[in-house]
Design an enzyme around this catalytic site. Structure first.
Site, short mmCIF file in Angstrom:
data_model
loop_
_atom_site.label_atom_id
_atom_site.label_comp_id
_atom_site.label_asym_id
_atom_site.label_seq_id
_atom_site.Cartn_x
_atom_site.Cartn_y
_atom_site.Cartn_z
N LYS A 104 -28.27 37.73 -45.51
CA LYS A 104 -28.37 38.01 -43.88
C LYS A 104 -27.76 36.92 -43.25
CE LYS A 104 -30.19 38.18 -40.09
NZ LYS A 104 -29.27 37.47 -38.99
N GLY B 230 -32.90 27.43 -41.40
CA GLY B 230 -33.00 27.87 -39.77
C GLY B 230 -33.65 26.81 -39.23
N THR C 91 -37.34 25.46 -37.40
CA THR C 91 -38.64 25.33 -37.91
C THR C 91 -39.66 26.42 -37.32
OG1 THR C 91 -38.34 22.87 -38.31
CG2 THR C 91 -40.61 23.62 -37.74
N GLY D 90 -38.96 29.54 -39.36
CA GLY D 90 -39.68 28.99 -40.91
C GLY D 90 -41.06 29.52 -40.98
N GLU E 200 -35.50 25.41 -45.40
CA GLU E 200 -34.49 24.21 -44.94
C GLU E 200 -34.54 24.15 -43.33
OE1 GLU E 200 -33.02 22.10 -46.84
OE2 GLU E 200 -33.11 22.85 -48.78
N CYS F 65 -28.02 20.02 -38.94
CA CYS F 65 -29.53 19.88 -38.97
C CYS F 65 -29.91 18.27 -39.27
CB CYS F 65 -30.20 20.79 -40.02
SG CYS F 65 -29.07 20.55 -41.65
N GLU G 151 -35.94 18.57 -31.59
CA GLU G 151 -34.62 18.78 -31.82
C GLU G 151 -33.90 19.55 -30.88
OE1 GLU G 151 -34.02 22.06 -34.95
OE2 GLU G 151 -32.66 20.46 -36.14
P1 NAD Z 1 -32.71 30.45 -36.44
O1 NAD Z 1 -33.90 30.19 -37.22
O2 NAD Z 1 -32.98 30.97 -35.19
O3 NAD Z 1 -31.91 31.51 -37.27
C1 NAD Z 1 -31.73 31.25 -38.58
C2 NAD Z 1 -31.37 32.74 -39.40
O4 NAD Z 1 -32.69 33.27 -39.49
C3 NAD Z 1 -30.48 33.74 -38.63
O5 NAD Z 1 -29.74 34.43 -39.64
C4 NAD Z 1 -31.34 34.62 -37.90
O6 NAD Z 1 -30.92 35.91 -37.79
C5 NAD Z 1 -32.75 34.71 -38.91
N1 NAD Z 1 -33.82 35.14 -38.43
C6 NAD Z 1 -34.57 34.88 -37.02
N2 NAD Z 1 -35.62 35.32 -36.96
C7 NAD Z 1 -36.00 35.77 -38.07
C8 NAD Z 1 -37.05 36.26 -38.78
N3 NAD Z 1 -38.24 36.71 -37.86
N4 NAD Z 1 -37.22 36.87 -39.82
C9 NAD Z 1 -36.30 36.55 -40.75
N5 NAD Z 1 -34.91 36.02 -40.09
C10 NAD Z 1 -34.78 35.52 -39.04
O7 NAD Z 1 -31.83 29.21 -36.50
P2 NAD Z 1 -30.46 29.15 -35.85
O8 NAD Z 1 -30.76 28.98 -34.41
O9 NAD Z 1 -29.54 29.98 -36.37
O10 NAD Z 1 -29.80 27.71 -36.45
C11 NAD Z 1 -30.55 26.45 -35.91
C12 NAD Z 1 -31.62 25.75 -36.84
O11 NAD Z 1 -31.22 25.74 -38.19
C13 NAD Z 1 -32.00 24.49 -36.30
O12 NAD Z 1 -33.41 24.11 -36.25
C14 NAD Z 1 -31.43 23.60 -37.60
O13 NAD Z 1 -31.93 22.42 -37.40
C15 NAD Z 1 -31.65 24.66 -38.58
N6 NAD Z 1 -30.72 23.93 -39.74
C16 NAD Z 1 -31.26 23.55 -40.95
C17 NAD Z 1 -30.60 23.12 -41.97
C18 NAD Z 1 -31.19 22.50 -43.11
O14 NAD Z 1 -30.49 22.37 -44.34
N7 NAD Z 1 -32.43 21.86 -43.18
C19 NAD Z 1 -29.27 23.60 -42.06
C20 NAD Z 1 -28.73 24.05 -40.74
C21 NAD Z 1 -29.39 24.36 -39.90
#
Ligand code: NAD
Length: 474
Positions: A172, A225, A227, A230, A247, A281, A377
């Site tokens: 996804k 994505g 926290t 998560g 992550e 991140c 963050e």
């Molecule tokens: P996000 O959490 O909004 O989205 C990430 C993914 O999750 C997207 O594909 C989104 O469609 C999906 N998603 C959203 N809600 C969901 C749900 N309820 N159920 C299942 N899937 C869902 O994050 P973002 O804004 O796309 O990315 C930024 C974040 O990602 C930052 O907090 C960043 O630190 C983190 N990040 C972490 C790492 C790591 O390796 N630790 C790497 C890159 C980014």
């Protein structure tokens, strides 16, 4: 190129025929119209991956290895197209996409291709006339959910190891930047990945993503994505007791001691926060500086920041592109405003401009650890500089966060470096360098930056399960 769902190695529209528009972050204009996959589309994709699992998991591992190696070669053969796509879709400078995103994606396939033939079980000396051995077996269908900052590379980090050990995957991609995931799936099909082994469902997180998390035939969620997302996923996965790796976010300290090569540290600090417009991140978003070199480091950082070349991401000279979306730009602008209101001194940047979603690289000095810009963050081009006096102060400041993703330490004192590296609770520590990654080295978070590891041998243990077999020899 394909902007539909990718199921059974074919492009198919969403069942309801709905779509999502995705803009070019550099102009704000429409870039592509994606299929909006929903629960019913997820069901079809998962059923297809479940059907493909027995064949793929039992395939001669040498053959799986060859297919993944071929995928790496095809990624390199398509480097220019993939780099352009990633740059257009995310706004990242094309020079970075060419030098890092695409080559590292290929490396990931090359590295995990080798593991297909190397994962072994054990024989165990148990009591009695018994042969006891373990089999390391794949889990089944893995749901890979990724964010928009490095979509191609993060897709590879999940897909390559999962496929190497015999799992199948439903990916996804992020709604803001799905194009490289769709192209990657085509390339994998060309490399010989059979239908259903990798399916891609584009769509919204709360629709397609949530449906994947709840699906009873998904064995594991591998999520990267935010926290907060998560936490939502962890709650939703409880219903079917799914395995999880998360992550998540970070607020990483980059610590400069007075005995460091101060110039190298300060120059690196600019890259540590502003690489990928701060949408990283592990971004070194808190620069902790020993007070006796605070002015010197701040001056170098400010002048380095002002020297960054901002502009069209497709121009090879560009170092700073736009942020990924208007919503994300607004969020980052709010943090900059909060920094000003809370009394930090803005030493560089602070503004934003169009067309597109550009935010200037911004440096705040006189930051207090309780300010929002020091705690939360931002995931954008905003640096907070904080002073410290002793090693204990530095360690306490570094630890003053709910996150534990990464940290940097700059010193010429090797003892001090190792002492601090062991004290900081973070999944990655860099000494006299920053933001280095390799497919061979484990990567993941401590504390609320998540759990589970990607890359290296560590991820393979998370993508397999152990079976203990007892044979009566009596
Ligand atoms: P996000 O959490 O909004 O989205 C990430 C993914 O999750 C997207 O594909 C989104 O469609 C999906 N998603 C959203 N809600 C969901 C749900 N309820 N159920 C299942 N899937 C869902 O994050 P973002 O804004 O796309 O990315 C930024 C974040 O990602 C930052 O907090 C960043 O630190 C983190 N990040 C972490 C790492 C790591 O390796 N630790 C790497 C890159 C980014």
């Amino acid at each position: 190129m394909n902007t539909q769902l990718w199921i059974d190695n074919r492009a198919v529209p969403a069942l309801e025929g709905e779509t999502l528009d995705t803009p070019n972050p550099a102009t704000g204009e429409l870039l592509a119209t994606l299929a909006r996959g929903r629960r019913e589309d997820v069901q079809i994709a998962v059923a297809s991956s479940k059907k493909a699992f027995p064949g793929w998991s039992r395939m001669d591992p040498n053959e799986r290895a060859r297919i993944l190696w071929k995928a790496g070669e095809l990624i390199l053969a398509n480097l220019e197209e993939l780099a352009r796509l990633e740059s257009l879709d995310t706004g990242k400078p094309i020079a970075n996409a060419r030098a890092i995103d695409v080559p590292r994606t290929a490396d990931t396939f090359f590295y995990f291709s080798g593991w297909a033939t190397k994962l072994t079980g054990d024989t165990i000396p148990v009591r009695g006339p018994i042969l006891n051995y373990t089999l390391r077996e794949p889990l089944g269908v893995i749901a890979a959910i990724i964010p928009w900052n490095f979509p191609l590379l993060l897709a590879a980090r999940k897909v390559a190891p999962a496929l190497a050990v015999g799992n199948t995957v439903v990916l996804k991609p992020p709604e803001e930047a799905s194009l490289s995931s769709l192209r990657l799936a085509e390339i994998l099909a060309e490399a010989g990945v059979p239908p259903g082994v990798l399916n891609v469902v584009t769509g919204l997180g709360e629709e397609a993503g949530a449906a994947l998390v709840e699906h009873p035939d998904v064995a594991k969620i591998s999520f990267t994505g935010g926290t907060d997302t998560g936490r939502i996923i962890m709650r939703a996965a409880a219903g079917t007791l799914k395995k999880l790796s998360l992550e998540l976010g970070g607020k990483s300290p980059n610590i400069v001691f007075g005995d460091a090569d101060v110039e190298a540290a300060a120059k690196s600090a600019v890259q540590a926060i502003f690489y990928n417009q701060g949408q990283l991140c592990t971004a070194g978003s808190r620069l902790l500086v020993e007070r006796r070199v605070l002015d010197q480091v701040t001056e170098i950082v400010v002048s380095g920041t002002k020297g960054l070349v901002s502009g069209d991401p497709l121009d090879p000279k560009t170092q700073m592109g736009p942020l990924v979306s208007a919503a994300h730009r607004d969020r980052v602008e709010n943090y900059i405003a909060a920094g000003m209101v809370d009394g930090a001194t803005c030493r560089a940047g602070g503004g934003s401009h169009g067309p597109g979603f550009f935010v200037e690289p911004t440096v705040f000095a006189d930051v207090n650890p309780s300010m929002r810009i020091a705690k939360e963050e931002i995931f954008g081009p905003v640096l907070a500089i904080l002073p410290f006096d002793t090693l204990d102060d530095a360690a306490a400041l570094a630890e003053d966060t709910e996150f534990g993703l990464a940290a940097g330490i700059w010193t010429r004192d090797i003892g001090k470096a190792h002492v601090l590296a062991s004290r900081i609770r973070a999944g990655t520590v860099w000494i006299n360098t920053y933001n280095r990654f390799d497919a061979a080295s484990p990567y993941g978070g401590y504390k609320q930056s998540g759990f589970g590891r990607e890359n290296g041998r560590a991820v393979l243990e998370e993508l397999t399960q152990l079976k203990s077999v007892w044979v009566n020899l009596g």
